[in-house]
Design a protein around this motif. Structure first.
Motif, PDB file in Angstrom:
ATOM      1  N   ARG A  29       0.847   9.738  -6.197  1.00  0.00           N
ATOM      2  CA  ARG A  29       1.665  10.198  -7.327  1.00  0.00           C
ATOM      3  C   ARG A  29       2.386   9.009  -7.946  1.00  0.00           C
ATOM      4  NH1 ARG A  29       5.994  13.283  -5.508  1.00  0.00           N
ATOM      5  NH2 ARG A  29       6.437  13.663  -7.693  1.00  0.00           N
ATOM      6  N   LYS A  30       2.344   8.888  -9.251  1.00  0.00           N
ATOM      7  CA  LYS A  30       3.046   7.796  -9.935  1.00  0.00           C
ATOM      8  C   LYS A  30       4.554   7.900  -9.723  1.00  0.00           C
ATOM      9  CE  LYS A  30      -0.347   5.505 -11.661  1.00  0.00           C
ATOM     10  NZ  LYS A  30      -0.690   4.225 -11.104  1.00  0.00           N
ATOM     11  N   ALA A  31       5.072   9.111  -9.564  1.00  0.00           N
ATOM     12  CA  ALA A  31       6.514   9.307  -9.406  1.00  0.00           C
ATOM     13  C   ALA A  31       6.918   9.483  -7.937  1.00  0.00           C
ATOM     14  CB  ALA A  31       6.966  10.521 -10.219  1.00  0.00           C
ATOM     15  N   SER A  32       6.110   9.002  -7.012  1.00  0.00           N
ATOM     16  CA  SER A  32       6.428   9.205  -5.594  1.00  0.00           C
ATOM     17  C   SER A  32       7.615   8.355  -5.161  1.00  0.00           C
ATOM     18  CB  SER A  32       5.208   8.890  -4.721  1.00  0.00           C
ATOM     19  OG  SER A  32       5.103   7.508  -4.476  1.00  0.00           O
ATOM     20  N   THR A  33       8.349   8.856  -4.189  1.00  0.00           N
ATOM     21  CA  THR A  33       9.492   8.106  -3.662  1.00  0.00           C
ATOM     22  C   THR A  33       9.026   6.855  -2.933  1.00  0.00           C
ATOM     23  OG1 THR A  33       9.487   9.525  -1.684  1.00  0.00           O
ATOM     24  CG2 THR A  33      11.003  10.122  -3.471  1.00  0.00           C
ATOM     25  N   ASN A  34       7.884   6.909  -2.293  1.00  0.00           N
ATOM     26  CA  ASN A  34       7.366   5.723  -1.599  1.00  0.00           C
ATOM     27  C   ASN A  34       6.979   4.639  -2.594  1.00  0.00           C
ATOM     28  OD1 ASN A  34       7.198   6.212   1.450  1.00  0.00           O
ATOM     29  ND2 ASN A  34       6.544   8.153   0.549  1.00  0.00           N
ATOM     30  N   ARG A  35       6.377   5.017  -3.696  1.00  0.00           N
ATOM     31  CA  ARG A  35       6.059   4.049  -4.748  1.00  0.00           C
ATOM     32  C   ARG A  35       7.350   3.462  -5.312  1.00  0.00           C
ATOM     33  NH1 ARG A  35       2.048   2.273  -7.700  1.00  0.00           N
ATOM     34  NH2 ARG A  35       0.588   3.718  -6.764  1.00  0.00           N
ATOM     35  N   ARG A  36       8.336   4.309  -5.499  1.00  0.00           N
ATOM     36  CA  ARG A  36       9.614   3.827  -6.035  1.00  0.00           C
ATOM     37  C   ARG A  36      10.244   2.811  -5.080  1.00  0.00           C
ATOM     38  NH1 ARG A  36      14.060   7.500  -9.211  1.00  0.00           N
ATOM     39  NH2 ARG A  36      14.978   5.715 -10.245  1.00  0.00           N
ATOM     40  N   LEU A  37      10.150   3.074  -3.777  1.00  0.00           N
ATOM     41  CA  LEU A  37      10.686   2.138  -2.790  1.00  0.00           C
ATOM     42  C   LEU A  37       9.917   0.817  -2.822  1.00  0.00           C
ATOM     43  CD1 LEU A  37      12.578   1.382  -0.512  1.00  0.00           C
ATOM     44  CD2 LEU A  37      11.094   2.659   1.064  1.00  0.00           C
ATOM     45  N   LEU A  38       8.595   0.888  -2.914  1.00  0.00           N
ATOM     46  CA  LEU A  38       7.787  -0.337  -2.982  1.00  0.00           C
ATOM     47  C   LEU A  38       8.111  -1.132  -4.250  1.00  0.00           C
ATOM     48  CD1 LEU A  38       4.330   0.931  -1.705  1.00  0.00           C
ATOM     49  CD2 LEU A  38       5.949  -0.550  -0.495  1.00  0.00           C
ATOM     50  N   GLU A  39       8.298  -0.432  -5.353  1.00  0.00           N
ATOM     51  CA  GLU A  39       8.655  -1.122  -6.600  1.00  0.00           C
ATOM     52  C   GLU A  39      10.033  -1.760  -6.500  1.00  0.00           C
ATOM     53  OE1 GLU A  39       7.995   2.078  -9.382  1.00  0.00           O
ATOM     54  OE2 GLU A  39       5.840   1.627  -9.535  1.00  0.00           O
ATOM     55  N   ALA A  40      10.967  -1.082  -5.808  1.00  0.00           N
ATOM     56  CA  ALA A  40      12.294  -1.665  -5.606  1.00  0.00           C
ATOM     57  C   ALA A  40      12.201  -2.917  -4.732  1.00  0.00           C
ATOM     58  CB  ALA A  40      13.234  -0.634  -4.979  1.00  0.00           C
ATOM     59  N   LEU A  62       0.851  -1.184   0.000  1.00  0.00           N
ATOM     60  CA  LEU A  62       0.000   0.000   0.000  1.00  0.00           C
ATOM     61  C   LEU A  62       0.887   1.234   0.000  1.00  0.00           C
ATOM     62  CD1 LEU A  62      -2.586  -0.983   2.770  1.00  0.00           C
ATOM     63  CD2 LEU A  62      -2.663  -1.479   0.308  1.00  0.00           C
ATOM     64  N   CYS A  63       0.692   2.085  -1.005  1.00  0.00           N
ATOM     65  CA  CYS A  63       1.461   3.326  -1.100  1.00  0.00           C
ATOM     66  C   CYS A  63       0.569   4.483  -0.688  1.00  0.00           C
ATOM     67  CB  CYS A  63       1.975   3.517  -2.523  1.00  0.00           C
ATOM     68  SG  CYS A  63       3.048   4.962  -2.672  1.00  0.00           S
ATOM     69  N   GLY A  64       1.005   5.228   0.303  1.00  0.00           N
ATOM     70  CA  GLY A  64       0.224   6.365   0.790  1.00  0.00           C
ATOM     71  C   GLY A  64       0.174   7.518  -0.181  1.00  0.00           C
ATOM     72  N   SER A  65       1.163   7.618  -1.048  1.00  0.00           N
ATOM     73  CA  SER A  65       1.155   8.666  -2.062  1.00  0.00           C
ATOM     74  C   SER A  65       0.520   8.132  -3.328  1.00  0.00           C
ATOM     75  CB  SER A  65       2.585   9.123  -2.374  1.00  0.00           C
ATOM     76  OG  SER A  65       2.568  10.043  -3.457  1.00  0.00           O
ATOM     77  N   VAL A  84       3.519  -1.311   3.877  1.00  0.00           N
ATOM     78  CA  VAL A  84       2.967   0.039   3.776  1.00  0.00           C
ATOM     79  C   VAL A  84       4.104   1.037   3.682  1.00  0.00           C
ATOM     80  CG1 VAL A  84       1.515   1.805   4.854  1.00  0.00           C
ATOM     81  CG2 VAL A  84       0.969  -0.612   5.188  1.00  0.00           C
ATOM     82  N   ALA A  85       4.006   1.937   2.721  1.00  0.00           N
ATOM     83  CA  ALA A  85       4.945   3.047   2.589  1.00  0.00           C
ATOM     84  C   ALA A  85       4.121   4.310   2.385  1.00  0.00           C
ATOM     85  CB  ALA A  85       5.892   2.834   1.408  1.00  0.00           C
ATOM     86  N   CYS A  86       4.396   5.315   3.188  1.00  0.00           N
ATOM     87  CA  CYS A  86       3.623   6.549   3.003  1.00  0.00           C
ATOM     88  C   CYS A  86       4.432   7.771   3.399  1.00  0.00           C
ATOM     89  CB  CYS A  86       2.313   6.494   3.775  1.00  0.00           C
ATOM     90  SG  CYS A  86       2.440   6.737   5.538  1.00  0.00           S
ATOM     91  N   PRO A  87       4.157   8.869   2.727  1.00  0.00           N
ATOM     92  CA  PRO A  87       4.783  10.130   3.089  1.00  0.00           C
ATOM     93  C   PRO A  87       4.035  10.770   4.256  1.00  0.00           C
ATOM     94  CG  PRO A  87       3.334  10.476   1.242  1.00  0.00           C
ATOM     95  CD  PRO A  87       3.291   9.001   1.565  1.00  0.00           C
ATOM     96  N   GLU A  88       4.560  11.866   4.700  1.00  0.00           N
ATOM     97  CA  GLU A  88       3.881  12.660   5.720  1.00  0.00           C
ATOM     98  C   GLU A  88       3.334  13.904   5.047  1.00  0.00           C
ATOM     99  OE1 GLU A  88       5.540  13.195   9.791  1.00  0.00           O
ATOM    100  OE2 GLU A  88       5.766  15.270   9.123  1.00  0.00           O
TER     101      GLU A  88
END
Length: 182
Positions: free
Chosen positions: A15-26, A10-13, A77-81
Protein backbone atom coordinates in the motif's frame (compact mmCIF):
# COMPACT_ATOMS: atom_id res chain seq x y z
CA UNK A 1 29.83 7.61 9.31
CA UNK A 2 33.16 6.36 8.03
CA UNK A 3 32.27 5.76 4.37
CA UNK A 4 29.22 6.52 2.26
CA UNK A 5 26.65 3.78 2.70
CA UNK A 6 23.73 2.74 0.55
CA UNK A 7 20.83 1.07 2.32
CA UNK A 8 17.98 -0.66 0.50
CA UNK A 9 14.60 -0.62 2.24
CA UNK A 10 12.07 -3.41 1.75
CA UNK A 11 8.48 -2.64 2.69
CA UNK A 12 6.28 -5.66 3.34
CA UNK A 13 3.14 -3.68 2.64
CA UNK A 14 2.49 -2.73 -0.95
CA UNK A 15 0.00 0.00 0.00
CA UNK A 16 1.36 3.44 -0.90
CA UNK A 17 -0.16 4.81 2.33
CA UNK A 18 1.14 2.04 4.60
CA UNK A 19 2.57 2.90 8.00
CA UNK A 20 5.62 0.75 7.29
CA UNK A 21 6.32 2.68 4.09
CA UNK A 22 5.87 5.91 6.00
CA UNK A 23 8.41 4.74 8.59
CA UNK A 24 10.90 3.76 5.87
CA UNK A 25 10.44 7.14 4.19
CA UNK A 26 11.01 8.87 7.54
CA UNK A 27 14.22 6.88 7.98
CA UNK A 28 15.27 7.83 4.45
CA UNK A 29 14.57 11.49 5.14
CA UNK A 30 16.44 11.32 8.49
CA UNK A 31 19.53 9.56 7.18
CA UNK A 32 22.78 11.17 8.28
CA UNK A 33 25.22 12.63 5.79
CA UNK A 34 26.91 9.93 3.79
CA UNK A 35 23.98 7.50 4.08
CA UNK A 36 21.36 7.09 1.38
CA UNK A 37 18.28 4.91 1.66
CA UNK A 38 16.42 3.72 -1.41
CA UNK A 39 12.93 2.31 -0.86
CA UNK A 40 12.30 -0.73 -3.04
CA UNK A 41 9.48 -0.35 -5.55
CA UNK A 42 9.88 -3.81 -7.12
CA UNK A 43 8.32 -6.24 -4.63
CA UNK A 44 4.82 -5.96 -6.09
CA UNK A 45 6.21 -6.53 -9.59
CA UNK A 46 7.96 -9.82 -8.83
CA UNK A 47 6.33 -12.98 -10.22
CA UNK A 48 5.49 -15.78 -7.82
CA UNK A 49 8.68 -17.61 -6.96
CA UNK A 50 9.24 -20.77 -8.97
CA UNK A 51 12.57 -22.64 -8.78
CA UNK A 52 12.12 -23.63 -12.42
CA UNK A 53 12.56 -19.93 -13.32
CA UNK A 54 15.94 -19.53 -11.63
CA UNK A 55 19.27 -19.43 -13.44
CA UNK A 56 19.04 -18.59 -17.12
CA UNK A 57 15.24 -18.37 -16.86
CA UNK A 58 15.25 -15.74 -14.12
CA UNK A 59 12.81 -12.91 -14.95
CA UNK A 60 14.41 -9.50 -15.62
CA UNK A 61 12.60 -7.86 -12.69
CA UNK A 62 14.05 -10.48 -10.33
CA UNK A 63 17.53 -9.78 -11.70
CA UNK A 64 16.92 -6.05 -11.16
CA UNK A 65 15.80 -6.69 -7.57
CA UNK A 66 18.81 -8.93 -6.90
CA UNK A 67 21.15 -6.29 -8.36
CA UNK A 68 19.74 -3.71 -5.93
CA UNK A 69 20.34 -6.10 -3.05
CA UNK A 70 23.87 -6.85 -4.26
CA UNK A 71 24.80 -3.17 -4.61
CA UNK A 72 23.59 -2.05 -1.19
CA UNK A 73 25.63 -2.08 2.01
CA UNK A 74 22.68 -3.07 4.18
CA UNK A 75 18.97 -3.80 4.08
CA UNK A 76 16.21 -2.21 6.15
CA UNK A 77 13.01 -4.26 6.38
CA UNK A 78 9.65 -3.02 7.62
CA UNK A 79 6.56 -5.16 7.36
CA UNK A 80 3.11 -5.52 8.84
CA UNK A 81 1.61 -8.71 10.14
CA UNK A 82 -1.10 -10.30 7.98
CA UNK A 83 -3.12 -13.09 9.62
CA UNK A 84 -0.29 -13.74 12.12
CA UNK A 85 2.28 -14.02 9.35
CA UNK A 86 4.53 -12.27 6.88
CA UNK A 87 2.92 -10.51 3.93
CA UNK A 88 3.03 -12.78 0.88
CA UNK A 89 4.76 -10.26 -1.36
CA UNK A 90 7.68 -9.79 1.03
CA UNK A 91 8.05 -13.54 1.58
CA UNK A 92 7.96 -14.05 -2.20
CA UNK A 93 10.70 -11.44 -2.69
CA UNK A 94 12.86 -13.14 -0.07
CA UNK A 95 12.20 -16.54 -1.66
CA UNK A 96 13.67 -15.26 -4.94
CA UNK A 97 16.92 -14.51 -3.07
CA UNK A 98 17.29 -17.78 -1.14
CA UNK A 99 19.55 -19.64 -3.56
CA UNK A 100 21.39 -16.56 -4.83
CA UNK A 101 24.66 -15.13 -3.55
CA UNK A 102 23.53 -11.54 -2.90
CA UNK A 103 22.32 -12.01 0.66
CA UNK A 104 24.61 -14.19 2.79
CA UNK A 105 25.99 -12.08 5.64
CA UNK A 106 24.38 -8.87 4.34
CA UNK A 107 23.47 -6.71 7.39
CA UNK A 108 19.77 -6.18 8.09
CA UNK A 109 17.93 -3.72 10.29
CA UNK A 110 14.28 -4.33 11.17
CA UNK A 111 11.97 -1.34 11.56
CA UNK A 112 8.42 -1.92 12.75
CA UNK A 113 5.54 0.56 12.57
CA UNK A 114 3.21 -1.12 15.05
CA UNK A 115 2.77 -1.85 18.73
CA UNK A 116 1.80 -5.40 17.74
CA UNK A 117 2.87 -7.85 15.04
CA UNK A 118 5.18 -10.04 17.06
CA UNK A 119 4.23 -13.16 15.07
CA UNK A 120 5.42 -11.53 11.86
CA UNK A 121 8.58 -10.24 13.55
CA UNK A 122 9.40 -13.75 14.78
CA UNK A 123 8.79 -15.23 11.32
CA UNK A 124 10.78 -12.47 9.61
CA UNK A 125 13.69 -13.01 11.98
CA UNK A 126 13.61 -16.77 11.35
CA UNK A 127 13.50 -16.35 7.57
CA UNK A 128 16.32 -13.79 7.52
CA UNK A 129 18.54 -15.92 9.76
CA UNK A 130 17.82 -19.01 7.66
CA UNK A 131 18.93 -17.04 4.60
CA UNK A 132 22.21 -16.20 6.42
CA UNK A 133 21.50 -12.49 6.58
CA UNK A 134 23.13 -10.75 9.55
CA UNK A 135 20.52 -9.15 11.82
CA UNK A 136 21.73 -6.08 13.65
CA UNK A 137 19.57 -6.40 16.75
CA UNK A 138 20.83 -3.21 18.40
CA UNK A 139 19.39 -1.21 15.49
CA UNK A 140 15.84 -2.61 15.86
CA UNK A 141 13.35 0.26 15.66
CA UNK A 142 9.70 0.12 16.72
CA UNK A 143 7.56 3.23 16.28
CA UNK A 144 3.82 2.77 16.78
CA UNK A 145 1.97 4.29 13.82
CA UNK A 146 -0.70 1.63 13.25
CA UNK A 147 -4.27 2.79 13.78
CA UNK A 148 -3.37 6.47 14.05
CA UNK A 149 -4.64 9.22 11.78
CA UNK A 150 -2.27 10.61 9.19
CA UNK A 151 -1.82 13.75 11.27
CA UNK A 152 -1.03 11.77 14.44
CA UNK A 153 1.40 9.58 12.47
CA UNK A 154 3.16 12.75 11.30
CA UNK A 155 3.36 13.96 14.91
CA UNK A 156 4.78 10.62 16.13
CA UNK A 157 7.37 10.63 13.35
CA UNK A 158 8.29 14.26 14.04
CA UNK A 159 8.75 13.45 17.75
CA UNK A 160 10.86 10.42 16.84
CA UNK A 161 13.04 12.59 14.63
CA UNK A 162 13.35 15.31 17.30
CA UNK A 163 14.20 12.82 20.03
CA UNK A 164 16.82 11.19 17.82
CA UNK A 165 15.22 7.72 17.80
CA UNK A 166 15.37 7.36 14.02
CA UNK A 167 18.89 8.71 13.76
CA UNK A 168 20.08 6.58 16.68
CA UNK A 169 18.83 3.37 15.05
CA UNK A 170 20.45 4.30 11.73
CA UNK A 171 23.75 5.23 13.40
CA UNK A 172 23.82 1.88 15.23
CA UNK A 173 23.07 0.04 11.99
CA UNK A 174 25.73 1.92 10.02
CA UNK A 175 28.29 1.43 12.78
CA UNK A 176 27.66 -2.33 12.63
CA UNK A 177 28.13 -2.28 8.85
CA UNK A 178 31.39 -0.34 9.19
CA UNK A 179 32.67 -2.66 11.95
CA UNK A 180 32.06 -5.67 9.72
CA UNK A 181 34.01 -4.01 6.88
CA UNK A 182 37.07 -3.36 9.07
Amino acid sequence: MEKSLILYALCGSQRKASTNRRLLEALRDSAPAGVSIRVCELIGELPIFNPDREGESTPAVVEEFAAEIRSCDGIVVACPEYAHGLPGGLKNALDWLVSRDEVPFKPVMIAHASHRGDFALEQLTEVLKTMSLRLVDEAFLRISLLGKSSETQADVIAESVESGRLLSALVKFCAAINRARA
